[in-house]
Design a protein around this motif. Structure first.
Motif, PDB file in Angstrom:
ATOM      1  N   GLU A  66      -5.679 -37.972 -16.104  1.00  0.00           N
ATOM      2  CA  GLU A  66      -5.996 -39.570 -16.808  1.00  0.00           C
ATOM      3  C   GLU A  66      -4.581 -40.069 -16.492  1.00  0.00           C
ATOM      4  O   GLU A  66      -4.144 -41.291 -16.160  1.00  0.00           O
ATOM      5  CB  GLU A  66      -6.833 -39.398 -17.505  1.00  0.00           C
ATOM      6  N   ASP A  67      -3.286 -39.273 -17.878  1.00  0.00           N
ATOM      7  CA  ASP A  67      -2.309 -40.239 -18.026  1.00  0.00           C
ATOM      8  C   ASP A  67      -1.170 -40.706 -16.676  1.00  0.00           C
ATOM      9  O   ASP A  67      -0.936 -41.876 -16.474  1.00  0.00           O
ATOM     10  CB  ASP A  67      -0.793 -39.340 -19.033  1.00  0.00           C
ATOM     11  N   CYS A  68      -1.527 -39.667 -16.008  1.00  0.00           N
ATOM     12  CA  CYS A  68      -0.633 -39.663 -14.914  1.00  0.00           C
ATOM     13  C   CYS A  68      -1.437 -40.560 -13.737  1.00  0.00           C
ATOM     14  O   CYS A  68      -0.346 -41.530 -12.891  1.00  0.00           O
ATOM     15  CB  CYS A  68       0.024 -38.058 -13.909  1.00  0.00           C
ATOM     16  N   LEU A  69      -2.412 -40.781 -13.572  1.00  0.00           N
ATOM     17  CA  LEU A  69      -3.280 -41.056 -12.509  1.00  0.00           C
ATOM     18  C   LEU A  69      -3.349 -42.953 -13.353  1.00  0.00           C
ATOM     19  O   LEU A  69      -2.834 -43.850 -12.838  1.00  0.00           O
ATOM     20  CB  LEU A  69      -4.569 -41.012 -12.759  1.00  0.00           C
ATOM     21  N   PHE A  72       0.066 -44.416 -12.097  1.00  0.00           N
ATOM     22  CA  PHE A  72       0.590 -44.145 -11.317  1.00  0.00           C
ATOM     23  C   PHE A  72       0.292 -45.749 -10.323  1.00  0.00           C
ATOM     24  O   PHE A  72       0.416 -46.511 -10.308  1.00  0.00           O
ATOM     25  CB  PHE A  72      -0.301 -43.183 -10.300  1.00  0.00           C
ATOM     26  N   VAL A  73      -1.529 -46.155 -11.327  1.00  0.00           N
ATOM     27  CA  VAL A  73      -2.302 -47.270 -11.203  1.00  0.00           C
ATOM     28  C   VAL A  73      -1.332 -48.474 -11.342  1.00  0.00           C
ATOM     29  O   VAL A  73      -1.395 -49.567 -10.220  1.00  0.00           O
ATOM     30  CB  VAL A  73      -3.465 -47.226 -11.408  1.00  0.00           C
ATOM     31  N   LYS A  74      -0.282 -48.069 -12.731  1.00  0.00           N
ATOM     32  CA  LYS A  74       0.287 -49.467 -12.601  1.00  0.00           C
ATOM     33  C   LYS A  74       1.375 -50.307 -12.413  1.00  0.00           C
ATOM     34  O   LYS A  74       1.578 -50.910 -12.469  1.00  0.00           O
ATOM     35  CB  LYS A  74       0.034 -49.138 -14.398  1.00  0.00           C
ATOM     36  N   SER A  75       1.047 -48.915 -12.035  1.00  0.00           N
ATOM     37  CA  SER A  75       2.490 -49.165 -10.332  1.00  0.00           C
ATOM     38  C   SER A  75       1.994 -49.787  -9.191  1.00  0.00           C
ATOM     39  O   SER A  75       2.678 -50.605  -8.590  1.00  0.00           O
ATOM     40  CB  SER A  75       3.185 -48.301 -10.272  1.00  0.00           C
ATOM     41  N   PHE A  76       0.339 -49.945  -9.136  1.00  0.00           N
ATOM     42  CA  PHE A  76       0.058 -50.665  -7.909  1.00  0.00           C
ATOM     43  C   PHE A  76       0.351 -52.940  -7.892  1.00  0.00           C
ATOM     44  O   PHE A  76       0.263 -52.918  -8.799  1.00  0.00           O
ATOM     45  CB  PHE A  76      -1.095 -50.934  -8.070  1.00  0.00           C
ATOM     46  N   LYS A  77       0.793 -53.456  -6.879  1.00  0.00           N
ATOM     47  CA  LYS A  77       0.920 -54.639  -6.665  1.00  0.00           C
ATOM     48  C   LYS A  77      -0.411 -55.320  -7.356  1.00  0.00           C
ATOM     49  O   LYS A  77      -0.694 -56.626  -8.105  1.00  0.00           O
ATOM     50  CB  LYS A  77       1.671 -55.155  -5.471  1.00  0.00           C
ATOM     51  N   HIS A  78      -1.318 -54.609  -6.765  1.00  0.00           N
ATOM     52  CA  HIS A  78      -2.781 -54.716  -6.397  1.00  0.00           C
ATOM     53  C   HIS A  78      -4.120 -54.304  -7.547  1.00  0.00           C
ATOM     54  O   HIS A  78      -3.730 -52.427  -6.569  1.00  0.00           O
ATOM     55  CB  HIS A  78      -3.602 -55.245  -5.548  1.00  0.00           C
ATOM     56  N   ALA A  79      -4.524 -54.786  -8.503  1.00  0.00           N
ATOM     57  CA  ALA A  79      -5.114 -53.401  -9.450  1.00  0.00           C
ATOM     58  C   ALA A  79      -6.349 -53.211  -8.341  1.00  0.00           C
ATOM     59  O   ALA A  79      -6.841 -53.452  -7.575  1.00  0.00           O
ATOM     60  CB  ALA A  79      -5.628 -53.881 -10.931  1.00  0.00           C
ATOM     61  N   PRO A  80      -7.006 -51.660  -8.126  1.00  0.00           N
ATOM     62  CA  PRO A  80      -7.823 -51.070  -7.699  1.00  0.00           C
ATOM     63  C   PRO A  80      -9.028 -51.789  -8.488  1.00  0.00           C
ATOM     64  O   PRO A  80      -9.413 -52.079  -9.037  1.00  0.00           O
ATOM     65  CB  PRO A  80      -8.269 -49.879  -8.070  1.00  0.00           C
ATOM     66  N   ASN A  81      -9.940 -52.133  -7.499  1.00  0.00           N
ATOM     67  CA  ASN A  81     -11.508 -52.399  -8.365  1.00  0.00           C
ATOM     68  C   ASN A  81     -12.403 -51.429  -8.885  1.00  0.00           C
ATOM     69  O   ASN A  81     -11.929 -50.234  -8.556  1.00  0.00           O
ATOM     70  CB  ASN A  81     -12.234 -52.892  -6.665  1.00  0.00           C
ATOM     71  N   VAL A  82     -12.690 -51.739  -9.882  1.00  0.00           N
ATOM     72  CA  VAL A  82     -13.174 -51.054 -10.791  1.00  0.00           C
ATOM     73  C   VAL A  82     -14.997 -51.653 -10.817  1.00  0.00           C
ATOM     74  O   VAL A  82     -15.146 -52.535 -11.081  1.00  0.00           O
ATOM     75  CB  VAL A  82     -12.876 -51.105 -11.565  1.00  0.00           C
TER      76      VAL A  82
END
Length: 85
Positions: A66-69, A72-82
């Motif tokens: 989870e920490d690495c995931l 990784f997601v924090k590096s996205f320009k657009h946040a994923p849908n949650v």
């Protein structure tokens, strides 16, 4: 009349999970298993490359803790849908 025969069934189960990015490893089963819910803290991914890709017809499979995931997601320009499921 029925004749019965004893059979041994072999089942493959996950014994441990290792994060492909940071190398963190946790045991899932066995005497020295860290926690029974530890597999919930790792996530499996498959990336399929179709025709025209520089990785034609390859399939990449990997696991991230989870920490690495989250990193990784924090590096996205657009946040994923949650959403909750």
């Amino acid at each position: 009349m029925k004749n019965y025969k004893t059979q041994t069934i072999i089942k493959e189960v996950v014994g441990s999970i290792t994060c492909n990015k940071c190398g963190r490893t946790e045991r899932v089963i066995g005497e020295k298993a860290d926690r029974s819910y530890i597999s919930n803290l790792f996530h499996s991914f498959d990336a399929l490359f179709d025709y025209g890709s520089s990785h034609d017809e390859e399939k990449w499979s990997f696991d991230l803790c989870e920490d690495c995931l989250l990193d990784f997601v924090k590096s996205f320009k657009h946040a994923p849908n949650v959403s909750n499921y």
